[in-house]
Enzyme design. Sequence first.
Site, PDB file in Angstrom:
ATOM      1  CB  ALA A  66      -0.907   0.001   1.229  1.00  0.00           C
ATOM      2  N   GLY A 109       0.930  -5.647  -0.220  1.00  0.00           N
ATOM      3  CA  GLY A 109      -0.213  -5.663  -1.122  1.00  0.00           C
ATOM      4  C   GLY A 109       0.100  -6.291  -2.456  1.00  0.00           C
ATOM      5  CD  GLU A 112      -2.271  -8.236   1.554  1.00  0.00           C
ATOM      6  OE1 GLU A 112      -2.689  -8.524   2.689  1.00  0.00           O
ATOM      7  OE2 GLU A 112      -2.096  -7.057   1.172  1.00  0.00           O
ATOM      8  CD  GLU A 132       1.623  -6.603   4.972  1.00  0.00           C
ATOM      9  OE1 GLU A 132       1.060  -6.507   3.863  1.00  0.00           O
ATOM     10  OE2 GLU A 132       2.273  -7.616   5.323  1.00  0.00           O
TER      11      GLU A 132
END
Length: 260
Positions: A66, A109, A112, A132
């Site tokens: 992100a 991300g 992901e 993270e």
Amino acid sequence: MSSSQPLVSVERRDDDVAVLRIENGKVNALSTGLLEQLEGAAQALIDAPPGAVVVTGGDRIFAAGADISEFAGPDEARAVGTCFLRALNAVADIPRAVIAAVSGVALGGGCELALACDLRIASDRARFGQPEILLGIIPGGGGTQRLARLVGPARAKDMILSGRQVDAEEALRIGLVDRVVPAAEVQDAAIAWAAELAAGAVAAQGLAKRAIDRGFDVTLGSGLELEQELFTQVFATDDARIGVESFREHGPGKARFTGR
């Protein structure tokens, strides 16, 4: 916040493969603006599906996590998480085979996004991770759920709780990726794989994908009932008629499907 700058492109090829590319600078950060565009691009592929889809990014960075500049407190986190959930669920809901072609680094991300695809092909220099925890936070784009379902809860906890990265060889060994090829070949290999699938019975592929994905969310008994429902539905397709007739006349593997 929406971005007027194109950050996601979709190329529909003559072989019925759509190539969805993330294009947000050197690190391909998954900002909320990019995620909104990704959701829109994925929805267009849901509404008018090709034969198969390849999702790719940069040569050195498939996609970073992100956009950290958008992080602040819980309210902002909820907004960012909602964008991730909507965009990556839309990618996962495309009713065709979706292949992630990962040339370089896929972290946070970016990992992901690869997990939201059905299959993953990586270059031999690719690396994957959910770092993270090193920021004092946890994955918010599906990492705790999709990674655990793919590689098992213990391996997912190992990666997520430590924040460590895995190289392509380890990713292949634990089932995080399905194929590893030289870096110069990953894009062509992904497109060739997608084209092979696109030439098959894609309507049946979509129903099989739905049975597998939704089956994970329910009991075995409910999953078996869902399979029976979709098994019945598939016989209403042209491809089922063509496939059965071709098998009767010519044996297996000779059918030419229409995708309907």
